[in-house]
Design an enzyme around this catalytic site. Structure first.
Site, PDB file in Angstrom:
ATOM      1  N   HIS A   1       0.826  -1.070  -0.054  1.00 11.92           N
ATOM      2  CA  HIS A   1       0.058   0.012  -0.072  1.00 11.92           C
ATOM      3  C   HIS A   1       0.808   1.373  -0.050  1.00 11.92           C
ATOM      4  O   HIS A   1       0.417   2.446  -0.289  1.00 11.92           O
ATOM      5  CB  HIS A   1      -0.861   0.159   1.151  1.00 11.92           C
ATOM      6  CG  HIS A   1      -2.207   0.734   1.093  1.00 11.92           C
ATOM      7  ND1 HIS A   1      -2.337   1.854   0.041  1.00 11.92           N
ATOM      8  CD2 HIS A   1      -3.518   0.828   1.393  1.00 11.92           C
ATOM      9  CE1 HIS A   1      -3.464   2.358   0.133  1.00 11.92           C
ATOM     10  NE2 HIS A   1      -4.180   1.923   1.047  1.00 11.92           N
TER      11      HIS A   1
ATOM     12  N   ASP B   1      -8.231  -6.947 -19.094  1.00  2.03           N
ATOM     13  CA  ASP B   1      -8.518  -8.058 -20.202  1.00  2.03           C
ATOM     14  C   ASP B   1      -7.155  -8.364 -20.512  1.00  2.03           C
ATOM     15  O   ASP B   1      -6.265  -7.575 -21.382  1.00  2.03           O
ATOM     16  CB  ASP B   1      -9.287  -7.655 -21.282  1.00  2.03           C
ATOM     17  CG  ASP B   1      -9.332  -8.763 -22.271  1.00  2.03           C
ATOM     18  OD1 ASP B   1      -8.759  -9.749 -22.221  1.00  2.03           O
ATOM     19  OD2 ASP B   1     -10.084  -8.408 -23.290  1.00  2.03           O
TER      20      ASP B   1
END
Length: 436
Positions: free
Chosen positions: A164, A382
């Site tokens: 993070h 994708d």
């Protein structure tokens, strides 16, 4: 415990030489949980092989690794390690090009729809199965870890664990868009037309620091809750339910504001909070467009500031829902350039005193923390075999935390609320949430 077999574990370094340097971390980077954020992307087996794809090549690890190596040229901090400025000094990212961890695994007994269907539950078990684990608090640790797991059903899970301190959600999805575009065969400039901006010194504290506001949301004082067992459920919000919730608010209310107001009220009811007591909501705001001058949109780092909304439980329960939503809107609107600079300076003063910014894992039962991923390109992932059917956190880190996200790649899929709550309140929460 479902079995996952690791087939390969390797480091993927950038495919070209990258800057070797220490990357300074801002106070906003240092105020986030010092952990890897675990996400899962579920890709069902292709129903029929598309004419231009080779089904035997489905999620080819070699293709993914080659694309990752190219993506790391632009996103080179992810190939580095967590480090320190001198002995015991400030945390930084050592951009050393060592590479991101890439794991290939098989789960021969697991069918995707069983785990990632309507009953999906983030849990330590999901994280253990699908996201590589590495100690995350102390240097030197990996900045980015990825695991591709082939399932019994022919589908694939991509698990990502990005530290993070390196970036917020916008930065993470920018990286995934680039990686997946490269895997589809795009050039680097096509996959990433706006390269990430790595200079975080735009978020330096003023000298001397001069906080102008109180910032209790960053104070450990309000994070004194005891660790409590919790379970996470995914609550789908259909278009009809969303329209109903919004109809009880003022025209023009944001989806985040309306859903969070509804969630807050349901939490107060389910936990049976006393009407005269305070309840607090932590709201995160993206500051890229709020600073003057604005941060570059492609700023790669943590550009999120938190604000705290404190209201009497009785008001959350009895005032119109629009009142609650408006209170949330005002808190988000309050985060402007002056407020953000004050937060950065407040964190500077606190760190000089040796105190750590509160990281929000242990809120008391009266409190709520709601993160929005609405409008983020989380399904724009994708690799060449279609968009993921499902994207979600693999694990939540404390009771009272929630994510509001899209439910699928299509707008009509509606939205989902992932909410971590103590098990004894689940049934009541669900009944109130769906108005039963």
């Amino acid at each position: 415990m479902m079995k996952v077999e690791v087939v390969e574990s390797t480091l993927v370094a950038p495919s070209e030489e990258t800057p070797r340097r220490a990357l300074w971390l801002s106070n906003l980077d240092l105020a986030v949980p010092k952990t890897h954020t675990p996400l899962v992307y579920y890709y069902p087996a292709p129903a029929t092989a598309a004419p231009d794809t080779d089904s035997a090549d489905f999620f080819s690890p070699e293709r993914l690794k080659a694309a990752l190596a190219k993506a790391l040229v632009l996103f080179y901090p992810l190939a580095g390690r967590l480090g320190r400025e001198g002995e015991g000094g400030r945390l930084q990212i050592d951009c050393n090009g060592e590479g991101a961890l890439f794991v290939v695994a098989r789960a021969p007994d697991v069918a995707g729809e069983d785990l990632f269907g309507s009953g999906y539950e983030p849990s330590p078990e999901i994280r253990r199965m699908f996201v590589p684990f590495a100690p995350s608090g102390d240097p030197p640790c990996h900045m980015a870890m990825f695991q591709v797991t082939f399932l019994k059903c022919g589908g694939v899970v991509l698990g990502t664990g990005i530290h993070h301190v390196t970036m917020d959600g916008m930065g993470a999805f920018h990286f995934i868009q680039t990686w997946t575009g490269l895997a589809r065969g795009l050039s680097l400039s096509e996959a990433c037309p706006s390269p990430p901006f790595h200079d975080r010194t735009l978020l330096r504290a003023r000298s001397p620091p001069r906080p102008e506001f109180e910032h209790p949301v960053y104070s450990p004082a309000y994070l004194n809750g005891a660790p409590r067992p919790f379970v996470t459920r995914v609550y789908s919000v259909s278009q009809k339910l969303l329209a109903d919730i919004k109809s009880r608010c003022a025209p023009g209310v944001s989806t985040y504001g309306a859903v969070t107001a509804h969630l807050w009220r349901c939490m107060c009811v389910a936990r049976g909070l006393a009407p005269g007591s305070d309840t607090r909501l932590r709201v995160p705001a993206n500051i890229r467009h709020r600073l003057r001058p604005q941060l570059p949109r492609q700023f790669f780092g943590n550009a999120i500031v938190r604000d705290l909304v404190t209201v009497k439980v009785g008001d959350v329960l009895s005032q119109p829902l629009g009142y609650v939503a408006d209170t949330i809107r005002k808190a988000v609107d309050h985060v402007d350039d002056a407020y953000t600079r004050s937060v950065i300076d407040y964190l500077e003063v606190e760190s000089e005193k040796g105190s750590q910014a509160a990281r929000g894992q242990l809120m008391p039962e009266s409190d709520l923390w709601v993160v929005s991923w609405l409008g983020m390109p989380m399904y724009d992932a994708d690799f060449g075999w279609g968009a993921p059917r499902f994207v979600a956190p693999a694990q939540m880190f404390g009771s009272g935390t929630a994510y509001v996200t899209q439910r699928g790649a299509d707008r009509d899929d509606g939205i989902a609320v992932l909410f971590a709550l103590e098990p004894e309140y689940l049934q009541c929460f669900q009944d109130v949430f769906y108005g039963e």
